[in-house]
Design a protein around this motif. Structure first.
Motif, PDB file in Angstrom:
ATOM      1  N   LEU A  45       0.847  -1.196   0.000  1.00 38.97           N
ATOM      2  CA  LEU A  45       0.000   0.000   0.000  1.00 38.97           C
ATOM      3  C   LEU A  45       0.881   1.243   0.000  1.00 38.97           C
ATOM      4  N   ILE A  46       1.888   1.206   0.856  1.00 35.46           N
ATOM      5  CA  ILE A  46       2.794   2.365   0.928  1.00 35.46           C
ATOM      6  C   ILE A  46       3.463   2.571  -0.422  1.00 35.46           C
ATOM      7  N   GLU A  47       3.937   1.450  -0.988  1.00 34.51           N
ATOM      8  CA  GLU A  47       4.527   1.527  -2.326  1.00 34.51           C
ATOM      9  C   GLU A  47       3.583   2.272  -3.262  1.00 34.51           C
ATOM     10  N   LEU A  48       2.329   1.830  -3.246  1.00 35.11           N
ATOM     11  CA  LEU A  48       1.325   2.398  -4.146  1.00 35.11           C
ATOM     12  C   LEU A  48       1.173   3.894  -3.906  1.00 35.11           C
ATOM     13  N   LEU A  49       0.895   4.234  -2.645  1.00 37.83           N
ATOM     14  CA  LEU A  49       0.589   5.635  -2.336  1.00 37.83           C
ATOM     15  C   LEU A  49       1.752   6.544  -2.681  1.00 37.83           C
ATOM     16  N   SER A  50       2.956   6.046  -2.484  1.00 34.92           N
ATOM     17  CA  SER A  50       4.107   6.934  -2.686  1.00 34.92           C
ATOM     18  C   SER A  50       4.646   6.822  -4.110  1.00 34.92           C
ATOM     19  N   SER A  51       3.948   6.039  -4.943  1.00 30.02           N
ATOM     20  CA  SER A  51       4.486   5.857  -6.295  1.00 30.02           C
ATOM     21  C   SER A  51       4.208   7.086  -7.146  1.00 30.02           C
ATOM     22  N   MET A  52       5.075   7.316  -8.095  1.00 32.47           N
ATOM     23  CA  MET A  52       4.948   8.477  -8.967  1.00 32.47           C
ATOM     24  C   MET A  52       3.661   8.412  -9.771  1.00 32.47           C
ATOM     25  N   ARG A  53       3.333   7.198 -10.251  1.00 30.93           N
ATOM     26  CA  ARG A  53       2.120   7.070 -11.055  1.00 30.93           C
ATOM     27  C   ARG A  53       0.893   7.446 -10.235  1.00 30.93           C
ATOM     28  N   PHE A  54       0.889   7.028  -8.966  1.00 30.72           N
ATOM     29  CA  PHE A  54      -0.247   7.380  -8.117  1.00 30.72           C
ATOM     30  C   PHE A  54      -0.318   8.901  -7.982  1.00 30.72           C
ATOM     31  N   ALA A  55       0.862   9.503  -7.764  1.00 29.50           N
ATOM     32  CA  ALA A  55       0.902  10.964  -7.655  1.00 29.50           C
ATOM     33  C   ALA A  55       0.296  11.586  -8.902  1.00 29.50           C
ATOM     34  N   ILE A  56       0.709  11.072 -10.049  1.00 30.68           N
ATOM     35  CA  ILE A  56       0.219  11.648 -11.306  1.00 30.68           C
ATOM     36  C   ILE A  56      -1.290  11.512 -11.401  1.00 30.68           C
ATOM     37  N   SER A  57      -1.795  10.306 -11.103  1.00 25.55           N
ATOM     38  CA  SER A  57      -3.247  10.112 -11.166  1.00 25.55           C
ATOM     39  C   SER A  57      -3.936  11.072 -10.208  1.00 25.55           C
ATOM     40  N   LEU A  58      -3.362  11.202  -9.016  1.00 23.59           N
ATOM     41  CA  LEU A  58      -3.960  12.034  -7.974  1.00 23.59           C
ATOM     42  C   LEU A  58      -4.046  13.481  -8.449  1.00 23.59           C
ATOM     43  N   LEU A  59      -2.937  13.977  -8.977  1.00 16.21           N
ATOM     44  CA  LEU A  59      -2.924  15.368  -9.445  1.00 16.21           C
ATOM     45  C   LEU A  59      -3.944  15.543 -10.565  1.00 16.21           C
ATOM     46  N   THR A  60      -4.053  14.527 -11.446  1.00 14.36           N
ATOM     47  CA  THR A  60      -5.032  14.625 -12.533  1.00 14.36           C
ATOM     48  C   THR A  60      -6.442  14.712 -11.959  1.00 14.36           C
ATOM     49  N   VAL A  61      -6.740  13.816 -11.027  1.00 13.54           N
ATOM     50  CA  VAL A  61      -8.079  13.824 -10.417  1.00 13.54           C
ATOM     51  C   VAL A  61      -8.340  15.176  -9.760  1.00 13.54           C
ATOM     52  N   LEU A  62      -7.355  15.679  -9.031  1.00 11.51           N
ATOM     53  CA  LEU A  62      -7.521  16.968  -8.353  1.00 11.51           C
ATOM     54  C   LEU A  62      -7.829  18.067  -9.367  1.00 11.51           C
ATOM     55  N   ALA A  63      -7.082  18.061 -10.473  1.00 11.26           N
ATOM     56  CA  ALA A  63      -7.304  19.093 -11.494  1.00 11.26           C
ATOM     57  C   ALA A  63      -8.727  19.005 -12.023  1.00 11.26           C
ATOM     58  N   ILE A  64      -9.175  17.791 -12.330  1.00 10.74           N
ATOM     59  CA  ILE A  64     -10.517  17.637 -12.897  1.00 10.74           C
ATOM     60  C   ILE A  64     -11.565  18.065 -11.874  1.00 10.74           C
ATOM     61  N   ALA A  65     -11.361  17.643 -10.628  1.00 13.44           N
ATOM     62  CA  ALA A  65     -12.324  18.004  -9.583  1.00 13.44           C
ATOM     63  C   ALA A  65     -12.420  19.523  -9.459  1.00 13.44           C
ATOM     64  N   SER A  66     -11.273  20.186  -9.569  1.00 10.57           N
ATOM     65  CA  SER A  66     -11.289  21.651  -9.428  1.00 10.57           C
ATOM     66  C   SER A  66     -12.124  22.288 -10.526  1.00 10.57           C
ATOM     67  N   ILE A  67     -12.123  21.670 -11.702  1.00 13.11           N
ATOM     68  CA  ILE A  67     -12.876  22.263 -12.814  1.00 13.11           C
ATOM     69  C   ILE A  67     -14.364  22.378 -12.455  1.00 13.11           C
ATOM     70  N   ILE A  68     -14.890  21.319 -11.824  1.00 15.69           N
ATOM     71  CA  ILE A  68     -16.325  21.290 -11.520  1.00 15.69           C
ATOM     72  C   ILE A  68     -16.758  22.583 -10.834  1.00 15.69           C
ATOM     73  N   GLY A  69     -15.977  22.974  -9.824  1.00 18.30           N
ATOM     74  CA  GLY A  69     -16.364  24.138  -9.041  1.00 18.30           C
ATOM     75  C   GLY A  69     -16.355  25.436  -9.834  1.00 18.30           C
ATOM     76  N   THR A  70     -15.674  25.424 -11.001  1.00 16.71           N
ATOM     77  CA  THR A  70     -15.691  26.656 -11.795  1.00 16.71           C
ATOM     78  C   THR A  70     -16.842  26.620 -12.803  1.00 16.71           C
ATOM     79  N   VAL A  71     -17.358  25.419 -13.072  1.00 19.67           N
ATOM     80  CA  VAL A  71     -18.454  25.304 -14.027  1.00 19.67           C
ATOM     81  C   VAL A  71     -19.787  25.548 -13.321  1.00 19.67           C
ATOM     82  N   VAL A  72     -19.951  24.955 -12.143  1.00 25.81           N
ATOM     83  CA  VAL A  72     -21.155  25.181 -11.348  1.00 25.81           C
ATOM     84  C   VAL A  72     -20.900  26.387 -10.444  1.00 25.81           C
TER      85      VAL A  72
END
Ligand code: HEM
Lengths: 707, 390
Positions: A45-72
């Protein structure tokens, strides 16, 4: 290189990939071993959470989530969303927290994951990176050096001892730190440069954690917690402060809040209003703020240049008292609370009116006073309405476009400074808005200007009216008579719409137009005039044209329409003349000179039947009283966020611009082997290597390098 | 070979490095340049000192080392700076404090009044784009040289235009004067200027002009929008600042932002070129994939670094103007999205399997995100940032 045949499915796999533990960084074989060895589930689990790919996915999700609040649109009143999304979706979206995304649980969860992932990442990186920073890899084996992308072998002429000196001198001169490893077949000089870049990594990523943490402290969460844990609950805003229950009051010890402070001139306040959901909470401040004066300075163009509040602040505990002027962009902090100039409002300006009753034969104009914000029942005056004075503005600057925008090429040239010609700012003077609410609770809104406005040479008094907030105002334009001002029009109206005077008016009209002795003809004209007047009285022009539609054959309509218009205009003229006689003013010679006034008066008469108010409320005098709206905040997270920001800036520059370089020089009897590596693959490395290679070759008096 | 550093690029290495060939006259040049900067600063202070407050003076002083470093790392920047300085001062001198002279004086009306200069910038950028494309189509080195010469000229006119406009704004009234980066029209000039300069820097750095056609294309599109906006909205009129904009932060926040935007635009074009080349399209006529990847990284690195600074400055400013350093206003949020997008890019580059075409696509897509943050937000989303509204 990867063809994009792979890149498209990658887009999908990007998110899944976060779920698959994988090798960390290509540059770090060390890590891959760590990753591939799945010791336990937690480890994985630690491997996963600290992995670069997870970071990338996380940042992508965060970016997309942020968009919602600017549309609504965020934090709108509930019914706004109801209109927008309808009965079915509105509650669904509400459950999903789409109306305040950035405070929603799932959004905070994403941030929490980001923080967790970053922290784990830092921890996992710490040891290897520090080792990298300190270590020299002086035990690197010759074979591996020969595998470096950048390596060259020199055939030197100098003896080994002299060579070592030359190399170390060169490296020192180039700002390398190095360590020498003696070997049976010679010595390896392992040099390092720019290790500080690694510190950048720690700074930047620690910064992320700090900023998120600080942001959390300053966000809605603390208040939400107090309401959840404590006994606090918001109450409805529209009630006097005194009636607000203790459950909706927060003490001065509250350490994180953001609220508004409304203070009218001459008044004071020692609490801020926090919006929570649909209700409000009262946040008491450790001091009392009194507003002496609120000032707006304007540019010549009429644009506001400066908003400033002259405040007197009195400490609730020490009683210490001092003056302070607050401005936009110049906040002020006292006892941990920061005050900002965030807005302004009317603080209850006193207005003096003349009430001009529109009903014929009703009481003559009489004075009336009220202040902005007041609700005044008018029964006593005999009107079934409540008057709500909603606003007052002493200055209304409109940009009257002299030339239509799009001045074209010519006006584009020349300086920006004198390209001003396009617009003519013009102050229309004070305006005031009020509502008339009938017994049924229905309200019409009015927006009047105090002073007449000049439109191509003629003067009018403007009054806007609308039946609902949705519509734009439709304006009644009351023309001014040269020597009688607005009185003329109101007098005309009284005569015009007074059934009792209809007969006399019609007679006068007929007499003026047919002064021959054909009394029967005159009688018919009088009837026609009376009829027209009656029609106009209950339906304006619409009623007349309707009558024409019904009772006059197709062919005739054109002509009779014109006739009706002539009659009604004639009647207006006569009403005007009667009014002037009654006001003791000289009669006028009929003629083109007066045609415009008659036309305007007539149009205003027609519109006034749809005005929807029993009287015209005319402003004579005012005493302006403004109010300032301050924002009072306490943000404990600020220090964290700012220090985080500083670290972030330093770290990012460090990571991106301090290049780590490792240069290995293996000194053997018959050969000098060069090899170079870096933690970032850029073309500079090729250049730098070439530079060092040639310089060293020169220093060692080596023959041309061969790889 | 392309990778071989061009003459100017070897100068990009700090002269302090003994490894780099650093002839004597080179060092003299540095000193002369530094001297010129100091004199310039002194002149500015003597001439306009009485009008400056503490901040102004500090900023003036700071400019000396910054411009010195810039001129050291990038030698062609020196003549650029010199010419811009001369033209801008000439413009100021020609005005003699009277805005009306923009119409009367030939040189102002047709050359260096802000509007004229910006019109020249636009024209030159268009021609430069044509030249670069010609150079690419005909593999003509001459055309490409012309292209970069014209780009330099356009940048000179753009910078001059902004400086003169700055002065013009004070001619409208001392309380109105402000740095010309406060509305969409002005920042579009800034954007074209910065993107062009960034490109010119890398052109020298990598010793290849082959990317010019692509980069200048985006600049030309920006300029086209600029002109449309100017003519339809009379946007070129200098408007006074609303109170919220009257802040020192603006002077640093906005330019930093546009270095970011410029870098991202450049990276996107490198990405586009990369995608074509890796499919064998225009292969010989564009830089090699390796160079393009490097340009992409460098451009995004500088863009990201400055965008980080800009966002931080924005937060500091917001804290003063709106009472909170972050209020999730649409513009702020989109800045965050752009920033995250390139953070992602940088991490992808460090992850196996996500490099090559993927990065190129991402950089290209990044330009869409950036454009929306820059323009789309003003057009479609309302918020506190409604200054540069369309
Ligand atoms: C908003 C969040 C983040 C930002 C802004 C950020 C920023 C950066 C930047 C600018 C770099 C340098 C890239 C380069 O030199 O080309 C970097 C490298 C890196 N980041 Fe992040 N990062 C973030 C989150 C994360 C997270 C969550 C992780 C781990 C799960 C992570 C792991 C790394 C690693 C391992 C490196 C490579 C460091 C090195 O090799 O020196 N980052 N990051």
């Amino acid at each position: 290189m990867m063809g994009d045949g792979e890149s498209v499915p990658f887009l999908l796999s990007l998110f899944l990939s976060g779920l698959v533990p994988d090798g960390f960084l290509p540059q770090r074989p060390r890590m891959q071993q760590g990753a591939s060895a799945r010791v336990s589930a937690i480890q994985a689990l630690i491997e996963l959470l600290s992995s670069m790919r997870f970071a990338i996915s996380l940042l992508t999700v965060l970016a997309i989530a942020s968009i919602i609040g600017t549309v609504v649109q965020q934090n709108e009143p509930a019914n706004a969303y109801l209109n927008q999304f309808g009965q079915f979706w509105e509650p669904v979206f509400a459950r999903m927290g789409l109306y305040s995304v950035y405070g929603a649980g799932w959004f905070l969860a994403i941030l929490a994951f980001l923080v967790l992932s970053t922290m784990l990442c830092i921890i996992r990186q710490a040891t290897p990176m520090l080792r990298e920073m300190r270590g020299f890899h002086e035990h690197a084996r010759e074979v591996s050096l020969r595998l470096f992308a950048h390596h060259a072998s020199l055939v030197p002429t100098l003896p080994p001892q002299a060579r070592r000196g030359a190399v170390t001198d060169y490296l020192a001169g180039e700002g390398f730190r190095f360590r020498i490893d003696e070997r049976e077949d010679g010595a390896l000089v392992a040099a390092r440069q720019g290790g500080a870049g690694r510190i950048g990594y720690f700074l930047a990523h620690t910064a992320i954690v700090l900023i998120c943490a600080g942001g959390l402290l300053d966000g809605d969460l603390p208040l939400a917690l107090q309401m959840y844990l404590g006994d606090k609950a918001p109450t409805s805003g529209n009630r006097p402060v005194a009636d607000i229950p203790a459950s909706a009051r927060l003490g001065p010890d509250n350490w994180s809040y953001r609220g508004n402070v409304y203070i009218p001139e001459g008044g004071s306040a020692d609490f801020a209003v926090l919006n929570a959901g649909d209700g409000i909470l009262l946040q008491s401040l450790p001091f009392r703020v009194a507003l002496q004066r609120f000032r707006i300075d304007y540019y010549a163009s009429g644009m506001p240049r400066r908003y400033a509040s002259d405040l007197v602040i009195t400490d609730n505990d020490s009683g210490e008292r001092f003056e302070r002027t607050l401005e936009v962009n110049k906040p002020f902090t006292y006892r941990g609370v920061t005050l900002f100039q965030s807005g302004f409002d009317d603080g209850g300006s006193r207005l003096r009116f003349t009430v001009r009753d529109l009903a014929p034969g009703a009481h003559p104009p009489y004075p009336f006073a009220g202040e902005v914000g007041a609700r005044i029942p008018l029964e006593t005056l005999g009107y079934g309405y409540t008057l709500e004075i909603t606003g007052f503005r002493p200055i209304n600057v409109e940009n009257m476009a002299a030339t239509a925008p799009g001045g074209g090429f010519e006006s584009f040239f020349g300086g920006g400074a004198n390209a001003q010609s396009g617009k003519k700012p013009r102050n229309l003077g004070p305006s005031y808005t009020f509502k008339l609410r009938d017994a049924a609770g229905q309200a019409r809104e009015f927006s009047n200007y105090m002073l007449p406005v000049e439109i191509d040479g003629r003067w009018y008094l403007y009054s806007g009216m609308r039946a609902s907030q949705m519509e734009p105002f439709s304006y009644l334009r009351i023309p001014l008579d040269g020597d009688a001002g607005v009185d003329a029009w109101f007098a005309i109206r009284h005569i015009f719409f007074d059934p009792a005077r209809l007969d006399a008016l019609a007679a006068r009209f007929a007499a003026r137009n047919l002064d021959g002795d054909d009394s029967t003809l005159r009688e018919r004209l009088k009837e026609a005039a009376g009829h027209t007047l009656a029609l106009f009285a209950d339906g304006g022009f619409a009623a007349i044209s309707e009558f024409i539609e019904k009772s006059i054959p197709e062919a005739e309509r054109e002509r009779s329409g014109a006739a009706f218009l002539q009659i009604i205009q004639g009647l207006t003229w006569d009403a005007w003349m009667i009014a002037r006689e009654e006001a003791g003013q000289a009669a006028l010679e009929p003629g083109e000179a007066h045609a415009p006034f008659v036309r305007d008066a007539l149009i205003a008469l027609a519109d006034s039947s749809r005005y929807g108010a029993p009287f015209y409320l005319q402003l004579n005098a005012y005493e302006q009283r403004q109010a300032t709206v301050l924002q009072a905040t306490r943000s404990p997270g600020k220090a964290l966020v700012y220090s985080g920001a500083l670290l972030l800036a330093l770290g990012v520059f460090g990571m991106l611009y301090i290049r780590e370089r490792r240069l290995f020089v293996l000194l053997k009897n018959d050969e000098t082997l060069l090899a170079m590596s870096s933690n970032r693959k850029t073309i500079d490395l090729d250049e730098t290597f070439a530079r060092h290679r040639d310089a060293l070759a020169a220093a060692l008096g080596a023959t041309a390098p061969q790889n | 070979m392309e990778l071989a550093p061009s003459p100017s690029s070897s100068s990009a290495a700090p002269p302090s490095a003994p490894g780099a060939p650093a002839p004597k006259r080179r060092a003299y040049g540095d000193w002369l340049y530094a001297l010129a900067l100091v004199t310039g600063a002194c002149f500015a202070f003597l001439r306009y000192g009485q009008a400056m407050d503490g901040y102004d003076a500090a900023i003036l002083v700071l400019h000396v080392p910054i411009l010195a470093a810039l001129g050291r790392a990038w030698r062609p920047f020196r003549p650029f700076l010199a010419i811009v300085a001369v033209l801008a001062l000439a413009g100021i001198w020609l005005y003699q404090g009277d805005p009306a002279r923009a119409e009367q004086t030939f040189f102002l009306k047709y050359l260096i009044s802000s509007q004229a200069a910006i019109a020249w910038m636009s024209a030159l950028f268009f021609i430069a784009t044509g030249a670069y494309w010609l150079g690419m189509a005909a593999r003509s080195d001459f055309a490409e040289r012309t292209g970069s010469a014209l780009t330099w000229a356009a940048s000179v006119m753009g910078a001059t235009g902004l400086f003169v406009r700055w002065y013009e704004s004070y001619l409208l009234g001392p309380d109105i004067g402000h740095i010309p980066i406060s509305n969409l029209y002005e920042v579009f000039v800034l954007f074209s200027l910065i993107t062009a300069l960034l490109y010119l820097f890398y052109e020298g750095r990598y010793g290849t002009r082959k990317l010019g056609a692509f980069v200048l294309l985006t600049v030309s599109i920006a300029v086209a929008f600029l002109l449309w906006y100017a003519f339809t909205r009379e946007a070129y009129q200098i408007q006074p600042l609303v109170p919220a904009l009257q802040s020192y932060w603006m002077k640093v926040h906005v330019p930093a932002n546009f270095v970011g935007y410029g870098g991202f635009a450049l990276a996107a074009m490198a990405g586009a070129a990369h995608l074509l080349v890796s499919r064998g399209i225009l292969a010989g006529r564009l830089p090699a994939p390796k160079v393009l990847e490097d340009v992409m990284y460098k451009a995004i690195a500088i863009g990201f670094a400055f965008f980080t600074i800009a966002t931080i400055l924005g937060a500091l400013w917001a804290a003063e103007a709106w009472g909170s350093y972050w209020s999730w206003d649409p513009k702020e949020t989109w800045a965050l999205i752009v920033w995250l997008n390139y953070a992602i890019w940088l991490h992808m580059r460090l992850t196996r399997g996500l490099r090559g075409a993927m990065l190129a696509w991402w950089a290209l897509g990044g330009l869409l995100v950036t454009t929306f943050a820059f323009l789309g937000v003003n057009m479609f989303l309302s918020g506190l940032h409604s200054y540069g509204s369309l």
